[in-house]
Design a protein around this motif. Sequence first.
Motif, PDB file in Angstrom:
ATOM      1  N   PHE A  48       0.834  -1.212   0.000  1.00 36.22           N
ATOM      2  CA  PHE A  48       0.000   0.000   0.000  1.00 36.22           C
ATOM      3  C   PHE A  48       0.871   1.264   0.000  1.00 36.22           C
ATOM      4  CE2 PHE A  48      -2.292  -3.351   2.340  1.00 36.22           C
ATOM      5  CZ  PHE A  48      -3.344  -3.546   1.463  1.00 36.22           C
ATOM      6  N   TRP A  49       1.876   1.269  -0.866  1.00 34.02           N
ATOM      7  CA  TRP A  49       2.722   2.454  -0.997  1.00 34.02           C
ATOM      8  C   TRP A  49       1.895   3.646  -1.479  1.00 34.02           C
ATOM      9  CZ3 TRP A  49       7.674   0.588  -4.047  1.00 34.02           C
ATOM     10  CH2 TRP A  49       8.401  -0.285  -3.229  1.00 34.02           C
ATOM     11  N   SER A  50       2.330   4.839  -1.097  1.00 30.96           N
ATOM     12  CA  SER A  50       1.694   6.082  -1.563  1.00 30.96           C
ATOM     13  C   SER A  50       2.769   6.992  -2.156  1.00 30.96           C
ATOM     14  CB  SER A  50       0.979   6.796  -0.412  1.00 30.96           C
ATOM     15  OG  SER A  50      -0.062   6.010   0.108  1.00 30.96           O
ATOM     16  N   PRO A  51       3.277   6.644  -3.347  1.00 27.05           N
ATOM     17  CA  PRO A  51       4.333   7.467  -3.948  1.00 27.05           C
ATOM     18  C   PRO A  51       3.831   8.883  -4.214  1.00 27.05           C
ATOM     19  CG  PRO A  51       4.127   5.353  -5.076  1.00 27.05           C
ATOM     20  CD  PRO A  51       2.930   5.486  -4.186  1.00 27.05           C
ATOM     21  N   ALA A  52       4.663   9.859  -3.884  1.00 21.15           N
ATOM     22  CA  ALA A  52       4.322  11.258  -4.103  1.00 21.15           C
ATOM     23  C   ALA A  52       5.505  11.942  -4.769  1.00 21.15           C
ATOM     24  CB  ALA A  52       3.986  11.944  -2.786  1.00 21.15           C
ATOM     25  N   PRO A  53       5.257  12.845  -5.721  1.00 16.18           N
ATOM     26  CA  PRO A  53       6.367  13.544  -6.374  1.00 16.18           C
ATOM     27  C   PRO A  53       7.158  14.385  -5.377  1.00 16.18           C
ATOM     28  CG  PRO A  53       4.250  14.505  -6.993  1.00 16.18           C
ATOM     29  CD  PRO A  53       3.949  13.258  -6.243  1.00 16.18           C
ATOM     30  N   ALA A  54       8.409  14.634  -5.706  1.00 16.74           N
ATOM     31  CA  ALA A  54       9.317  15.314  -4.781  1.00 16.74           C
ATOM     32  C   ALA A  54       8.785  16.680  -4.356  1.00 16.74           C
ATOM     33  CB  ALA A  54      10.692  15.455  -5.428  1.00 16.74           C
ATOM     34  N   GLY A  61      11.146  14.241   4.163  1.00 18.52           N
ATOM     35  CA  GLY A  61      10.990  13.151   3.212  1.00 18.52           C
ATOM     36  C   GLY A  61       9.608  12.543   3.182  1.00 18.52           C
ATOM     37  N   HIS A  62       8.775  12.860   4.175  1.00 20.11           N
ATOM     38  CA  HIS A  62       7.381  12.421   4.163  1.00 20.11           C
ATOM     39  C   HIS A  62       6.548  13.379   3.310  1.00 20.11           C
ATOM     40  CE1 HIS A  62       7.208   9.078   6.943  1.00 20.11           C
ATOM     41  NE2 HIS A  62       7.851   9.756   7.875  1.00 20.11           N
ATOM     42  N   PRO A  63       5.440  12.903   2.730  1.00 16.53           N
ATOM     43  CA  PRO A  63       4.525  13.846   2.090  1.00 16.53           C
ATOM     44  C   PRO A  63       4.085  14.918   3.080  1.00 16.53           C
ATOM     45  CG  PRO A  63       3.933  11.598   1.520  1.00 16.53           C
ATOM     46  CD  PRO A  63       4.993  11.502   2.583  1.00 16.53           C
ATOM     47  N   ARG A  64       3.988  16.151   2.604  1.00 13.36           N
ATOM     48  CA  ARG A  64       3.584  17.246   3.487  1.00 13.36           C
ATOM     49  C   ARG A  64       2.202  16.992   4.062  1.00 13.36           C
ATOM     50  NH1 ARG A  64       6.309  20.709  -0.339  1.00 13.36           N
ATOM     51  NH2 ARG A  64       4.368  21.007  -1.489  1.00 13.36           N
ATOM     52  N   VAL A  65       2.012  17.400   5.311  1.00 19.98           N
ATOM     53  CA  VAL A  65       0.703  17.263   5.932  1.00 19.98           C
ATOM     54  C   VAL A  65      -0.269  18.238   5.290  1.00 19.98           C
ATOM     55  CG1 VAL A  65       1.612  16.402   8.123  1.00 19.98           C
ATOM     56  CG2 VAL A  65       1.388  18.870   7.761  1.00 19.98           C
ATOM     57  N   GLY A  66      -1.539  18.043   5.591  1.00 20.79           N
ATOM     58  CA  GLY A  66      -2.565  18.902   5.021  1.00 20.79           C
ATOM     59  C   GLY A  66      -3.601  18.116   4.239  1.00 20.79           C
ATOM     60  N   GLY A  67      -3.344  16.813   4.032  1.00 18.79           N
ATOM     61  CA  GLY A  67      -4.322  15.953   3.394  1.00 18.79           C
ATOM     62  C   GLY A  67      -5.112  15.226   4.456  1.00 18.79           C
ATOM     63  N   ILE A  68      -4.912  13.902   4.536  1.00 19.02           N
ATOM     64  CA  ILE A  68      -5.624  13.129   5.549  1.00 19.02           C
ATOM     65  C   ILE A  68      -5.118  13.477   6.949  1.00 19.02           C
ATOM     66  CG2 ILE A  68      -4.074  11.132   5.494  1.00 19.02           C
ATOM     67  CD1 ILE A  68      -6.624   9.387   5.715  1.00 19.02           C
ATOM     68  N   ILE A  69      -3.860  13.960   7.037  1.00 19.31           N
ATOM     69  CA  ILE A  69      -3.305  14.408   8.311  1.00 19.31           C
ATOM     70  C   ILE A  69      -3.314  15.934   8.321  1.00 19.31           C
ATOM     71  CG2 ILE A  69      -1.266  14.435   9.797  1.00 19.31           C
ATOM     72  CD1 ILE A  69      -0.487  11.740   8.629  1.00 19.31           C
ATOM     73  N   PRO A  70      -4.019  16.565   9.267  1.00 17.60           N
ATOM     74  CA  PRO A  70      -4.111  18.023   9.262  1.00 17.60           C
ATOM     75  C   PRO A  70      -2.768  18.676   9.589  1.00 17.60           C
ATOM     76  CG  PRO A  70      -5.106  17.121  11.258  1.00 17.60           C
ATOM     77  CD  PRO A  70      -4.787  15.952  10.367  1.00 17.60           C
ATOM     78  N   ASP A  71      -2.577  19.876   9.067  1.00 10.36           N
ATOM     79  CA  ASP A  71      -1.362  20.650   9.327  1.00 10.36           C
ATOM     80  C   ASP A  71      -1.542  21.424  10.625  1.00 10.36           C
ATOM     81  OD1 ASP A  71       0.875  22.217   9.349  1.00 10.36           O
ATOM     82  OD2 ASP A  71       0.574  23.071   7.347  1.00 10.36           O
ATOM     83  N   PHE A 181       8.730   1.811   1.778  1.00 12.80           N
ATOM     84  CA  PHE A 181       8.574   3.124   1.138  1.00 12.80           C
ATOM     85  C   PHE A 181       8.444   4.231   2.196  1.00 12.80           C
ATOM     86  CE2 PHE A 181       7.183   6.221  -2.047  1.00 12.80           C
ATOM     87  CZ  PHE A 181       7.965   5.841  -3.116  1.00 12.80           C
ATOM     88  N   ASN A 182       9.324   4.173   3.181  1.00 15.55           N
ATOM     89  CA  ASN A 182       9.366   5.165   4.257  1.00 15.55           C
ATOM     90  C   ASN A 182      10.466   6.168   3.929  1.00 15.55           C
ATOM     91  OD1 ASN A 182       9.722   6.646   6.619  1.00 15.55           O
ATOM     92  ND2 ASN A 182       9.629   4.869   7.971  1.00 15.55           N
ATOM     93  N   GLY A 183      10.078   7.383   3.554  1.00 18.38           N
ATOM     94  CA  GLY A 183      11.044   8.386   3.134  1.00 18.38           C
ATOM     95  C   GLY A 183      11.642   9.206   4.253  1.00 18.38           C
ATOM     96  N   HIS A 184      11.306   8.926   5.512  1.00 17.67           N
ATOM     97  CA  HIS A 184      11.775   9.750   6.627  1.00 17.67           C
ATOM     98  C   HIS A 184      13.299   9.748   6.679  1.00 17.67           C
ATOM     99  CE1 HIS A 184      10.619  11.223  10.937  1.00 17.67           C
ATOM    100  NE2 HIS A 184      11.388  12.064  10.282  1.00 17.67           N
ATOM    101  N   ARG A 185      13.898  10.929   6.569  1.00 19.17           N
ATOM    102  CA  ARG A 185      15.344  11.043   6.403  1.00 19.17           C
ATOM    103  C   ARG A 185      16.128  10.688   7.665  1.00 19.17           C
ATOM    104  NH1 ARG A 185      15.986  16.928   3.956  1.00 19.17           N
ATOM    105  NH2 ARG A 185      18.215  16.394   4.091  1.00 19.17           N
ATOM    106  N   ILE A 186      15.491  10.619   8.822  1.00 12.39           N
ATOM    107  CA  ILE A 186      16.225  10.275  10.040  1.00 12.39           C
ATOM    108  C   ILE A 186      16.778   8.854   9.996  1.00 12.39           C
ATOM    109  CG2 ILE A 186      14.959  11.885  11.505  1.00 12.39           C
ATOM    110  CD1 ILE A 186      13.320   9.516  12.559  1.00 12.39           C
ATOM    111  N   HIS A 187      16.297   8.036   9.040  1.00  7.28           N
ATOM    112  CA  HIS A 187      16.713   6.636   8.964  1.00  7.28           C
ATOM    113  C   HIS A 187      17.855   6.397   7.978  1.00  7.28           C
ATOM    114  CE1 HIS A 187      13.214   5.949  11.389  1.00  7.28           C
ATOM    115  NE2 HIS A 187      12.379   6.252  10.421  1.00  7.28           N
TER     116      HIS A 187
END
Length: 265
Positions: A48-54, A61-71, A181-187
């Motif tokens: 269930f990857w959710s690829p998002a453009p850069a 590295g995560h998709p910006r909040v503001g969609g399903i997760i509020p900002d 598909f975890n883009g979080h840069r801390i890893h």
Amino acid sequence: MNTDPRPTLSQSDDMDPARAAALDVTLGRAVQTQAGDVLPPFYHQAYFWSPAPAEVLGRDGHPRVGGIIPDMGLQRRMWAGGRLTFHSPLRAGIRAKKTTTCETSQRKEGRTGPLGFVTLRHDIEQAGQLCVTEWQDLVYRQDADPTSVKPTAPSAPNDAETEDAVSFSTTQLFRYSAVTFNGHRIHYDLPYARQIEGYEGLVVHGPLLAQLLMLKALRELGPLEAFSFRATSPLMDFERAVLCRRGRDLWVRGPDGRQCMTAQA
């Protein structure tokens, strides 16, 4: 008609066995998952990857909040824990559907500043049957203050019935990021982890530790009906840790005796 006002997202996945086989290798498991095989608990993280453009990614590295997760205006994201109910096994190679709902989101004032709490619910169905319900708890906070005193981590119990020593390499952390598909840069981005988020090194994924605890519980206790976990202190890539179990309680003990994660099977 769906009258629930909460944001939802639906995704489908063919559950390619090759994805699970790649996770097997990443976790150091001797098996190689084939089509039709029952997937171990939590292996849906590889699907269930959710690829998002850069251009729509945040600085972490995560998709910006503001969609399903509020900002909520908070930069740092952490996977604080989760709870899972396993209704029926998922199988490799059979199409499945995941429906994600933002169950709660709220901003509070903590001792170190504002905090944002988000709980996502994931319902995964396969062959018309609900197989897994997962609640994912996320915490958002402000940037780290380099002058502030870091909180003291809790001490881990020393009365485990079984223990398994584990260590991690930067290659393994990269592979786990890739297969989930975890883009979080801390890893995988050491300068970012140190200079922006204030960690001493690369951070071992909370879900990776939870996955290892689930596999330990599966080996020693049998099939899981439910599992919950809570991250209590980050573990760095250069640290050895111990996976511990006493009864149905599990935890991760760091090299200095601190408690990095607690769980219950």
